[in-house]
Design an enzyme around this catalytic site. Structure first.
Site, PDB file in Angstrom:
ATOM      1  N   ASP A  74       0.845  -1.192   0.000  1.00  0.00           N
ATOM      2  CA  ASP A  74       0.000   0.000   0.000  1.00  0.00           C
ATOM      3  C   ASP A  74       0.882   1.245   0.000  1.00  0.00           C
ATOM      4  OD1 ASP A  74       0.831   0.054   2.688  1.00  0.00           O
ATOM      5  OD2 ASP A  74      -0.925  -1.118   3.271  1.00  0.00           O
ATOM      6  N   ASP A  76       1.394   5.199   1.315  1.00  0.00           N
ATOM      7  CA  ASP A  76       1.045   6.333   2.165  1.00  0.00           C
ATOM      8  C   ASP A  76       1.609   7.588   1.517  1.00  0.00           C
ATOM      9  OD1 ASP A  76      -0.145   4.669   4.027  1.00  0.00           O
ATOM     10  OD2 ASP A  76       1.738   4.337   5.089  1.00  0.00           O
ATOM     11  N   ASP A 150       9.535   6.169  12.766  1.00  0.00           N
ATOM     12  CA  ASP A 150      10.211   5.226  13.651  1.00  0.00           C
ATOM     13  C   ASP A 150      11.652   4.894  13.254  1.00  0.00           C
ATOM     14  OD1 ASP A 150       9.180   3.871  11.463  1.00  0.00           O
ATOM     15  OD2 ASP A 150       8.027   2.420  12.626  1.00  0.00           O
TER      16      ASP A 150
HETATM   17  P1  ATP Z   1       4.272  -2.204   6.144  1.00  0.00           P
HETATM   18  O1  ATP Z   1       4.903  -2.478   4.835  1.00  0.00           O
HETATM   19  O2  ATP Z   1       4.308  -3.370   7.028  1.00  0.00           O
HETATM   20  O3  ATP Z   1       2.921  -1.529   6.056  1.00  0.00           O
HETATM   21  P2  ATP Z   1       5.083   0.384   7.009  1.00  0.00           P
HETATM   22  O4  ATP Z   1       6.457   0.933   7.302  1.00  0.00           O
HETATM   23  O5  ATP Z   1       4.355   0.992   5.874  1.00  0.00           O
HETATM   24  O6  ATP Z   1       5.250  -1.166   6.851  1.00  0.00           O
HETATM   25  P3  ATP Z   1       2.888   1.230   8.619  1.00  0.00           P
HETATM   26  O7  ATP Z   1       2.410   0.704   9.911  1.00  0.00           O
HETATM   27  O8  ATP Z   1       2.015   1.136   7.436  1.00  0.00           O
HETATM   28  O9  ATP Z   1       4.265   0.508   8.338  1.00  0.00           O
HETATM   29  O10 ATP Z   1       3.308   2.733   8.874  1.00  0.00           O
HETATM   30  C1  ATP Z   1       3.595   3.664   7.840  1.00  0.00           C
HETATM   31  C2  ATP Z   1       4.718   4.595   8.247  1.00  0.00           C
HETATM   32  O11 ATP Z   1       4.316   5.382   9.354  1.00  0.00           O
HETATM   33  C3  ATP Z   1       5.999   3.919   8.684  1.00  0.00           C
HETATM   34  O12 ATP Z   1       6.820   3.611   7.591  1.00  0.00           O
HETATM   35  C4  ATP Z   1       6.611   4.939   9.609  1.00  0.00           C
HETATM   36  O13 ATP Z   1       7.271   5.952   8.866  1.00  0.00           O
HETATM   37  C5  ATP Z   1       5.412   5.562  10.257  1.00  0.00           C
HETATM   38  N1  ATP Z   1       5.047   4.890  11.541  1.00  0.00           N
HETATM   39  C6  ATP Z   1       4.172   3.884  11.695  1.00  0.00           C
HETATM   40  N2  ATP Z   1       4.077   3.530  12.985  1.00  0.00           N
HETATM   41  C7  ATP Z   1       4.902   4.323  13.662  1.00  0.00           C
HETATM   42  C8  ATP Z   1       5.257   4.460  15.031  1.00  0.00           C
HETATM   43  N3  ATP Z   1       4.717   3.669  15.959  1.00  0.00           N
HETATM   44  N4  ATP Z   1       6.145   5.422  15.380  1.00  0.00           N
HETATM   45  C9  ATP Z   1       6.689   6.238  14.438  1.00  0.00           C
HETATM   46  N5  ATP Z   1       6.404   6.141  13.143  1.00  0.00           N
HETATM   47  C10 ATP Z   1       5.543   5.221  12.731  1.00  0.00           C
HETATM   48 MG    MG Z   2       2.297   0.557   5.322  1.00  0.00          MG
END
Ligand code: ATP
Ligand code: MG
Length: 476
Positions: A74, A76, A150
């Site tokens: 997905d 963002d 993060d």
């Molecule tokens: P995935 O591919 O598993 O979705 P992701 O990195 O996109 O991994 P998400 O949970 O979708 O993870 O979160 C999107 C983004 O938001 C992360 O890449 C990070 O930059 C930020 N983020 C998410 N959770 C946190 C957190 N708990 N603290 C700080 N930043 C966060």
């Molecule tokens: Mg994600």
């Protein structure tokens, strides 16, 4: 040793020298992202925002995946437009979230999350008594937005229009070195949001990255802070972990980081119960395989598997105390679901699915008369059947019963009648009295009266009991 020391000094130096307010800018030759991995809708959102005069970037996990050459699941988007401003630009856009508003932009089934750059939080944000940030609703600059993400590898911005990557925290280097490094002071970042500890584990296992020592060091000590996080959030993160396609690796990593104990009763059960290990391993393996094959996985099936041995144990105990097979199973299911829902915020629908899958199990032992045909019509037959096969594969029950059901499920009417006839014959090993494990008792005792209470107690959750496809099975 000396090399290590030099690297450490140089590393610290370059980190200290890095100006985190100004990004390193990489062009397509430097980052090598294949633009074909981008979704059209992500580009549609960024270009619409940009045409309206705002800044807009693909951000976070999607950029990380693009840099790794993986198609993101997905996208963002981060922008300097406020949620209201974003909403006005798209026909189907919804502002969601109270603590921090984000906008969901929909194109057909495709959902994109658009977030306004967030300001750095920790100083003034309201916190709980353990330092966990409760609300975090200030907008900020892109540099601030990067700082509150993060990990370095999750804090890069990609602009599809000029194909540039903006990197504020050395994420590119860390991606190349396959290193997971938290942004800022690790202890402080875990305190603000203990869920980040679970995220370290998930990303390390999923990406096969190593955890940078300073990022990993505080986890063992700080792990108990996860207990103060609202259960629903932990549940979401656990679900991501279990559905990452690397569930088994994630759970092993959790154990390695000392995060399993006391974290969730579920994990205690799963990781510390020797009897269930084979079953859980098989269940997670098949979940991982389904995810890699692009198939769906139902959380109900997954949690039913993770907790099955706990149910089995209690089921045996209730029967030993004089309960009949079926009511004993429901009592066991109640106990397990009650103890887990409190901590895990298991959604009602998931709980209903789990109960359905469990309560179907003794019915597989009734292989005569009309019972098998009736069971075949059960809305979640496929999930129950897949579950039965897992029980066979783990050695909990005799493989014969699984083979019989496979033949019955796949057979035509004549085959089915023959199978039923053969199950009635004592020499066929029929009746499915499948030995130990506590579950193989029903088959031979068909003389019990009609079942009490209609379909079963799962019928209570009628509303949630919609004809959703069960678990879509192992073979479709
Ligand atoms: P995935 O591919 O598993 O979705 P992701 O990195 O996109 O991994 P998400 O949970 O979708 O993870 O979160 C999107 C983004 O938001 C992360 O890449 C990070 O930059 C930020 N983020 C998410 N959770 C946190 C957190 N708990 N603290 C700080 N930043 C966060
Ligand atoms: Mg994600």
């Amino acid at each position: 040793m000396i090399k290590k020391l030099i690297r450490k000094i140089l590393g610290t130096k370059s980190k200290a020298a890095r100006d985190t307010n100004t990004p390193v800018v990489l062009g397509p030759d430097a980052h090598g992202i294949d633009p074909r991995l981008l979704s059209n809708n992500a580009v549609r959102v960024t270009s619409t925002l940009q045409e309206a005069g705002y800044e807009a970037f693909v951000v976070g996990g999607a950029v990380r995946d693009l840099l790794l050459g993986v198609k993101p699941k997905d996208f963002d988007i981060a922008t300097n437009a406020t949620p209201e401003q974003v909403k006005r630009l798209f026909r189907r856009a919804f502002i969601i979230g109270k603590r921090f508003q984000i906008v969901h932009v929909m194109f057909g089934q495709d959902l994109l999350e658009v977030t306004t750059f967030r300001g750095t939080t920790s100083a003034n944000a309201p916190k709980d008594e353990h330092g966990r940030v409760l609300r975090d609703n200030t907008f900020g600059s892109q540099a601030e937005d990067a700082e509150r993400r993060d990990f370095t590898i999750n804090a890069m911005y990609y602009n599809p229009a000029n194909q540039q990557v903006l990197d504020y925290h050395g994420g590119i280097e860390d991606i190349r070195a396959k290193t997971l490094r938290i942004i800022g002071v690790p202890e402080a970042r875990y305190r603000e949001d203990p869920v980040r500890m679970l995220r370290v584990v998930r990303f390390a296992a999923k990406l096969k990255f190593s955890i940078e020592p300073e990022t990993g060091a505080p986890i063992k000590v700080m792990a108990p802070l996860i207990n103060n996080v609202p259960a629903a959030r932990v549940f979401d993160e656990m679900l991501k972990l279990l559905m990452s396609g690397h569930a088994l690796a994630c759970l092993q990593q959790l154990r390695k980081e000392g995060l399993h104990h006391g974290l969730l009763p579920l994990l205690d059960v799963v990781l510390e119960q020797p009897l269930g290990v084979k079953f859980v391993t098989l269940a997670l393996d098949s979940t991982d395989a389904r995810i890699h094959a692009g198939k769906t996985v139902s959380p109900g099936f997954l949690f039913a598997s993770l907790l099955w041995h706990q149910v089995l144990e209690k089921w045996t105990a209730y029967r030993a105390s004089g309960e009949q097979t079926i009511p004993a199973l429901h009592l066991a299911a109640d106990d397990v679901l009650d103890s887990q829902t409190e901590k895990l915020a298991l959604q009602r629908k998931i709980g209903t699915d789990m109960r359905d899958i469990w309560s179907m199990q003794p019915r597989f032992e009734r292989r005569t008369g009309k019972a098998p045909h009736k069971l075949l019509e059960h809305l979640r037959f496929r999930a129950g059947y897949d579950f039965l096969l897992l029980r066979c594969a783990s050695g909990e029950i005799d493989a014969e019963i699984g083979d019989w059901w496979t033949a019955f499920y796949e057979g035509d009417e004549i085959t089915r009648e023959e199978l039923i006839a053969s199950a009635g014959r004592p020499a066929g090993g029929g009746g499915g009295n499948s030995g130990e494990g506590g579950s193989g008792t029903g088959g031979a005792k068909r003389k019990r009266g009609p079942r009490r209470g209609g379909r079963n107690r799962s019928g209570r959750g009628e509303g949630a009991d919609s004809p959703a496809p069960a678990h879509d099975g192992g073979a479709d």
